[in-house]
Write a protein that holds these residues in place. Structure first.
Motif, short mmCIF file in Angstrom:
data_model
loop_
_atom_site.label_atom_id
_atom_site.label_comp_id
_atom_site.label_asym_id
_atom_site.label_seq_id
_atom_site.Cartn_x
_atom_site.Cartn_y
_atom_site.Cartn_z
N SER A 3 -15.34 -8.19 2.65
CA SER A 3 -13.95 -8.59 2.83
C SER A 3 -13.68 -8.68 4.33
O SER A 3 -13.87 -7.70 5.04
CB SER A 3 -13.04 -7.56 2.17
N ASN A 38 -8.99 -13.28 4.49
CA ASN A 38 -7.62 -13.67 4.77
C ASN A 38 -7.56 -13.91 6.27
O ASN A 38 -8.45 -13.47 7.00
CB ASN A 38 -6.63 -12.59 4.34
N SER A 62 -2.73 -2.60 4.06
CA SER A 62 -2.55 -2.72 2.61
C SER A 62 -3.80 -3.18 1.87
O SER A 62 -3.83 -3.13 0.64
CB SER A 62 -1.41 -3.69 2.31
N GLN A 63 -4.80 -3.62 2.60
CA GLN A 63 -6.02 -4.10 1.95
C GLN A 63 -7.22 -3.42 2.57
O GLN A 63 -7.18 -2.96 3.71
CB GLN A 63 -6.14 -5.62 2.09
N SER A 64 -8.30 -3.42 1.83
CA SER A 64 -9.54 -2.84 2.32
C SER A 64 -10.38 -3.94 2.96
O SER A 64 -10.69 -4.94 2.31
CB SER A 64 -10.30 -2.22 1.14
N TRP A 65 -10.72 -3.76 4.23
CA TRP A 65 -11.51 -4.75 4.96
C TRP A 65 -12.83 -4.14 5.39
O TRP A 65 -12.87 -2.99 5.82
CB TRP A 65 -10.76 -5.24 6.21
#
Length: 135
Positions: A3, A38, A62-65
């Motif tokens: 990601s 993203n 808010s997201q796992s990268w």
């Protein structure tokens, strides 16, 4: 799978870098290299200007990268404007580094290149490229 969050400007957007990188991963035909991504890439923007964008903060927390790609405005690394250069360093230290470390992600710096016709302050394409690489 990987990601990746791309934070840049037109150098990232118009060169379609996120899609290109995802395509390389897909071409490898390995589940480890399936890439979701993203991006936030407003034209002409700098890292320090993006550090005040709620969208950027929200994406980082808010997201796992796995990877966060950081691309600054093309003149900033060459220190053509010392104030912008200092702002960039401050934003890396005070905003990006803590959030990227908290996410247990890796930061990847995307180096830009000189402008085809050079720059009035930084010289020719080659001179500008060298100044950008040094910064």
């Amino acid at each position: 799978s990987l990601s990746i969050l791309f934070l840049g400007n037109s150098y990232t957007f118009y060169n379609n870098l996120p899609v290109l990188v995802a395509g390389f991963g897909a071409a490898a035909n390995s589940p480890k290299l399936l890439i979701s991504f993203n991006s936030v890439t407003p034209g002409g923007s700098s890292l320090w200007s993006k550090s005040s964008m709620p969208e950027v903060r929200n994406l980082l927390i808010s997201q796992s990268w796995d990877i966060v790609v950081l691309q600054d405005q093309s003149l900033t690394p060459a220190a053509s404007n010392p104030t912008d250069y200092e702002r960039a360093l401050d934003s890396l230290e005070e905003f990006y580094a803590p959030l990227i470390m908290q996410a247990n992600a890796k930061a990847l710096l995307y180096q830009t290149w000189g402008r085809r016709d050079g720059d009035s302050q930084l010289g020719s394409f080659l001179e500008m490229s060298q100044e950008t690489a040094t910064g």
